[in-house]
Design an enzyme around this catalytic site. Structure first.
Site, PDB file in Angstrom:
ATOM      1  N   ASP A 104      -5.554   5.745   4.407  1.00 11.21           N
ATOM      2  CA  ASP A 104      -5.772   4.957   5.629  1.00 11.21           C
ATOM      3  C   ASP A 104      -4.955   3.665   5.584  1.00 11.21           C
ATOM      4  O   ASP A 104      -4.194   3.367   6.498  1.00 11.21           O
ATOM      5  CB  ASP A 104      -7.258   4.557   5.773  1.00 11.21           C
ATOM      6  CG  ASP A 104      -8.193   5.724   5.627  1.00 11.21           C
ATOM      7  OD1 ASP A 104      -8.195   6.586   6.505  1.00 11.21           O
ATOM      8  OD2 ASP A 104      -8.912   5.771   4.604  1.00 11.21           O
ATOM      9  N   GLU A 106      -2.006  12.601   3.015  1.00 10.50           N
ATOM     10  CA  GLU A 106      -1.123  12.577   4.180  1.00 10.50           C
ATOM     11  C   GLU A 106       0.172  11.830   3.896  1.00 10.50           C
ATOM     12  O   GLU A 106       1.280  12.367   4.027  1.00 10.50           O
ATOM     13  CB  GLU A 106      -1.869  11.904   5.337  1.00 10.50           C
ATOM     14  CG  GLU A 106      -1.104  11.892   6.610  1.00 10.50           C
ATOM     15  CD  GLU A 106      -1.942  11.450   7.800  1.00 10.50           C
ATOM     16  OE1 GLU A 106      -1.395  10.775   8.664  1.00 10.50           O
ATOM     17  OE2 GLU A 106      -3.150  11.772   7.883  1.00 10.50           O
TER      18      GLU A 106
HETATM   19  O1  TRH Z   1      -4.957   8.451  -1.140  1.00 12.73           O
HETATM   20  P1  TRH Z   1      -4.942   9.682  -0.339  1.00 12.73           P
HETATM   21  O2  TRH Z   1      -5.702  10.811  -0.883  1.00 12.73           O
HETATM   22  O3  TRH Z   1      -5.434   9.333   1.116  1.00 12.73           O
HETATM   23  C1  TRH Z   1      -6.229  10.232   1.908  1.00 12.73           C
HETATM   24  C2  TRH Z   1      -5.349  10.978   2.887  1.00 12.73           C
HETATM   25  O4  TRH Z   1      -4.528  10.128   3.661  1.00 12.73           O
HETATM   26  C3  TRH Z   1      -6.209  11.788   3.811  1.00 12.73           C
HETATM   27  O5  TRH Z   1      -5.409  12.427   4.777  1.00 12.73           O
HETATM   28  C4  TRH Z   1      -7.211  10.890   4.469  1.00 12.73           C
HETATM   29  O6  TRH Z   1      -8.019  11.637   5.292  1.00 12.73           O
HETATM   30  C5  TRH Z   1      -8.030  10.225   3.393  1.00 12.73           C
HETATM   31  O7  TRH Z   1      -7.179   9.451   2.556  1.00 12.73           O
HETATM   32  C6  TRH Z   1      -9.072   9.301   3.980  1.00 12.73           C
HETATM   33  O8  TRH Z   1      -3.423  10.198  -0.147  1.00 12.73           O
HETATM   34  P2  TRH Z   1      -2.175   9.602   0.665  1.00 12.73           P
HETATM   35  O9  TRH Z   1      -2.366   9.774   2.132  1.00 12.73           O
HETATM   36  O10 TRH Z   1      -0.998  10.224   0.091  1.00 12.73           O
HETATM   37  O11 TRH Z   1      -2.168   8.050   0.359  1.00 12.73           O
HETATM   38  C7  TRH Z   1      -1.799   7.540  -0.867  1.00 12.73           C
HETATM   39  C8  TRH Z   1      -1.086   6.217  -0.684  1.00 12.73           C
HETATM   40  O12 TRH Z   1      -0.931   5.592  -1.947  1.00 12.73           O
HETATM   41  C9  TRH Z   1       0.319   6.386  -0.100  1.00 12.73           C
HETATM   42  O13 TRH Z   1       0.589   5.353   0.821  1.00 12.73           O
HETATM   43  C10 TRH Z   1       1.222   6.236  -1.312  1.00 12.73           C
HETATM   44  C11 TRH Z   1       0.437   5.233  -2.117  1.00 12.73           C
HETATM   45  N1  TRH Z   1       0.726   5.202  -3.560  1.00 12.73           N
HETATM   46  C12 TRH Z   1       1.241   4.024  -4.089  1.00 12.73           C
HETATM   47  O14 TRH Z   1       1.470   3.053  -3.353  1.00 12.73           O
HETATM   48  N2  TRH Z   1       1.482   3.953  -5.436  1.00 12.73           N
HETATM   49  C13 TRH Z   1       1.251   5.012  -6.267  1.00 12.73           C
HETATM   50  O15 TRH Z   1       1.484   4.894  -7.499  1.00 12.73           O
HETATM   51  C14 TRH Z   1       0.757   6.221  -5.699  1.00 12.73           C
HETATM   52  C15 TRH Z   1       0.501   7.409  -6.586  1.00 12.73           C
HETATM   53  C16 TRH Z   1       0.491   6.280  -4.347  1.00 12.73           C
END
Ligand code: TRH
Length: 381
Positions: free
Chosen positions: A17, A273
């Site tokens: 989010d 996402e």
């Molecule tokens: O963290 P998530 O599992 O978020 C989820 C999904 O968005 C899902 O669709 C939603 O319904 C739920 O939340 C509520 O996975 P996502 O979307 O990939 O988000 C991870 C974020 O973290 C992304 O912006 C990348 C960031 N990130 C970093 O900044 N540094 C890191 O080292 C890693 C591994 C990720």
């Protein structure tokens, strides 16, 4: 005068989010010169993906965005001309009431979750009048085709990635205490939820004929990895070898550094996402773990993206990609994880070539922030 935007983000779970809301806010301010306030109810989660954030500040400037703590009760604030409610987070009542007093009323957008499912285009942009107040909310659906709201990406993302790939990777590995990869080595990043398929995949990797280095940012997969390694716990900086597999734990980094990890690796396991989209823009092979939903509703999302992603990929390579993705999401598969991995390995070259060309297909959907600005400008007229 620059149009004013308010983006509201309620952190429900994980980092998706806030990850998406922050990416959008940065893009609107930095690339479109808009005046953006980002209201966030959990600044600690925000700081995880952007360490410059002060988790205690009521208001702070960051990357051209005014970041505001969304606290309850909500202190009076004059609404912006454009109000984005991320993922139906429900605006604070006093703010909504203030919106209804504006003339003209703000353009009110509900930014929805991303899906490659075919129904998305038909729902994108639909209005929903408020039952009591003189306000209309528009549903904005990101998506993979031109008739949807498009995908989040910075306009110069490709140039940044190309520059890094040309000359930035050796330094990137050195900074993480890793040597430049050997010629036959596979570097994999692993960002995942808990996953029953993980131990079997780790077994397959440790038995691989060629070296595999798996880089795991700290997070939800760590306890399972520790169990597989038979160690009490794992911390960033630690490394373990089992057969052909070297496991390296990384600190959770800021969003931009995570992009570089995706660009530097040969294969990226991603989830949710935002990381899924970033892995596609990285032009490298990926395995996606969809955010688990009740009654396996996420399988439809998975199948839709898989069908779209494998278009134009040869039959055997498409089967190999499909097998890995479905296993990784707990879908029943005729063969086991190890056999799926062997099939993926056999098709690796074709899968890599496909991933390189995939960004051209992605671009056909259009860039979300550009399309959103156009959508809003039409409503403001
Ligand atoms: O963290 P998530 O599992 O978020 C989820 C999904 O968005 C899902 O669709 C939603 O319904 C739920 O939340 C509520 O996975 P996502 O979307 O990939 O988000 C991870 C974020 O973290 C992304 O912006 C990348 C960031 N990130 C970093 O900044 N540094 C890191 O080292 C890693 C591994 C990720």
């Amino acid at each position: 005068m620059r149009a004013t935007w308010d983006i509201f983000c309620n952190v429900v779970d994980n980092y998706g989010d806030i990850g998406i809301a922050w990416r959008l806010a940065r893009g609107l301010a930095g690339e479109h010169g808009l005046s953006v306030r980002l209201w966030v109810d959990d600044l600690r989660a925000f700081r995880h993906i952007w360490p410059a954030i002060d988790a205690d500040a009521d208001r702070q400037a960051c990357e051209g965005v005014t970041v505001c703590a969304w606290r309850m009760p909500f202190a009076p604030a004059e609404p912006a001309q454009v109000v984005v409610e991320a993922f139906g987070c429900a605006l604070p009542e006093p703010y909504l009431a203030a919106m209804s007093m504006q003339s003209p009323p703000p353009v009110w957008i509900n930014l929805e979750y991303l899906s490659a499912e075919p129904w998305v285009a038909a729902h994108h942009g639909l209005p929903s009048p408020h039952p009591r107040l003189p306000l209309t909310k528009y549903f904005y659906f990101p998506g993979y085709t031109a008739d949807t709201g498009g995908l989040l990406a910075e306009a110069e993302l490709d140039q940044r990635r190309a520059g890094f790939v040309r000359s930035g990777t050796p330094a990137f590995w050195r900074e993480r205490g890793l040597a430049v990869p050997q010629a036959d080595e596979l570097r994999v990043s692993l960002f995942a939820y808990e996953n029953p398929a993980l131990p079997v995949l780790l077994d397959a990797w440790s038995a691989d004929a060629r070296p595999i280095t798996c880089l795991v940012p700290e997070g939800r997969a760590i306890p399972q990895l520790a169990t597989w390694l038979s160690v009490p716990g794992l911390r960033a900086g630690e490394a373990y070898r089992r057969g052909a597999l070297q496991l390296q734990i990384l600190p959770f980094s800021d969003q931009d550094t995570y992009d570089r990890l995706l660009w530097a690796c040969d294969l990226n396991f991603v989830r949710g996402e935002d990381s899924c989209v970033r892995a596609q823009w990285a032009a490298r092979p990926l395995v996606w773990q969809a955010y688990p939903q009740a009654e396996a509703a996420h399988w439809d999302k998975l199948d839709a993206l898989l069908a779209h992603y494998t278009e134009g990929l040869g039959h055997e390579a498409a089967r190999a990609v499909g097998g890995m993705w479905r296993h990784w999401n707990g879908q029943p598969e005729a063969v086991g994880v190890a056999a799926c991995w062997a099939a993926w390995r056999a098709q690796q070259v074709a899968i890599e070539r496909h991933a390189e060309g995939w960004c051209d297909r992605l671009r056909l959907a259009g860039l979300l922030s550009e399309k959103l600005v156009d959508f809003v400008e039409n409503k403001l007229k």
